[in-house]
Design an enzyme around this catalytic site. Structure first.
Site, PDB file in Angstrom:
ATOM      1  N   TYR A   1      -1.966  -1.306  10.377  1.00 24.66           N
ATOM      2  CA  TYR A   1      -2.396  -1.162   8.564  1.00 24.66           C
ATOM      3  C   TYR A   1      -0.172  -0.939   8.499  1.00 24.66           C
ATOM      4  O   TYR A   1      -0.119  -1.457   7.467  1.00 24.66           O
ATOM      5  CB  TYR A   1      -3.383  -0.159   8.083  1.00 24.66           C
TER       6      TYR A   1
ATOM      7  N   SER B   1       0.799  -0.896   0.087  1.00 28.77           N
ATOM      8  CA  SER B   1       0.017  -0.231   0.042  1.00 28.77           C
ATOM      9  C   SER B   1       1.101   1.138  -0.431  1.00 28.77           C
ATOM     10  O   SER B   1       1.906   0.843   0.064  1.00 28.77           O
ATOM     11  CB  SER B   1      -0.679  -0.203   1.278  1.00 28.77           C
TER      12      SER B   1
END
Ligand code: NAP
Length: 257
Positions: A161, A148
């Protein structure tokens, strides 16, 4: 103009996790369109069944494999079932993931930390481990992991995350170095904000989010799942035969500072 044979996956098998939704579904359809047999691996049975239906309706071959990828035994079984069903596993797109609710670092619950690390990081390790075992015994392969923008720059209020997606890049790089001589290429993609059910869920929870997001995105729009999938397909293909260990941003310049 002739099609590029280096992006032809005829006779090959692709193992796509999170194939029941968003980026994973787009990738599963794209691999099948380019001739691959596709193992659609997901927790979401209805979504994965729909992906399989779409592939078969277009004349392709696909199979739903149910697995909670946060459990190593289920990952091992999914890899074994893929090999039993299709006779091999030539490329893998380890893409399934969750994006948790945001909150202050110092208030993050330990169980929530562990849940996100289990799905967004440990699952990628389990997948790579069992895929690599197969690839070592069968002459090589290609793996692409989904990280990401949060894998290269911090996402404030998402420490779990952020840590998981940074970790995915670490796993990618170490495996790329360890297995380069065994003809296993390992790369990562770092999607930017992409219009998928995951992103729609975040937007639905905070309707003021979408205009704020769009204003901050350099391209003035979100990415489409298919735009991310095309990068994963290319990295898995023979067109990328000397590309390994990279983290490819597919984000319309979002992390380019
Ligand atoms: P999505 O639409 O929610 O698809 C993710 C799929 O993964 C879902 O089908 C989900 O099933 C499945 N999944 C979740 N946990 C699983 C588990 N433990 N075992 C097996 N399958 C599981 O998400 P997406 O937006 O396509 O995201 C795909 C990847 O891109 C993720 O790794 C995400 O972190 C990354 N990413 C997305 C964006 C974005 O803006 N969309 C940006 C950067 C990175 P359920 O629906 O049952 O949970």
């Amino acid at each position: 103009m002739q099609a590029d044979v280096r992006t032809d996956f005829g006779g090959r098998t692709a193992f796509v996790t999170g194939g029941g939704s968003g980026i994973g579904r787009a990738a599963a359809l794209l691999f099948a369109h380019h001739g691959a047999r596709v193992a659609v691996v997901d927790l979401d049975a209805a979504g994965a069944a729909e992906t399989v239906r779409l592939i078969r309706a277009a004349g392709g071959d696909a199979q739903f494999l149910s697995a909670d990828l946060a459990r190593e035994s289920e990952v091992q079984q999914a890899v074994e079932r893929c090999v039993a069903r299709f006779g091999g596993l030539d490329c893998a797109f380890n893409n399934a993931g969750i994006c948790p609710p945001a909150g202050p670092f110092h208030e993050l619950d330990g169980a929530e930390w562990e849940r996100v690390i289990a799905v967004d990081l440990s699952a990628v390790f389990y997948c790579m481990k069992h895929q690599i075992r197969h690839m070592l015994a069968h002459g090589g392969g290609a793996i692409v992991n989904t990280s990401s923008g949060a894998g290269v720059t911090p996402a404030p209020f998402l420490p779990h995350y952020t840590a998981a997606k940074h970790g995915v890049l670490g796993l990618t790089r170490v495996a790329a170095r360890e297995y380069a001589r065994q003809r296993i290429r390992v790369n990562a993609i770092c999607p930017g904000v992409t219009d998928t059910p995951m992103m729609r869920a975040s937007i639905d929870a905070r309707p003021d989010l979408e205009p704020v997001l769009l204003a901050t995105l350099p391209a003035g729009r979100m990415g489409e799942a298919d735009e991310i999938a095309r990068a994963a397909l290319w990295l898995c293909s023979d067109a990328a035969s000397y590309v390994s260990g990279v983290a490819l941003a597919v984000d319309g310049a979002s992390t380019c500072h």
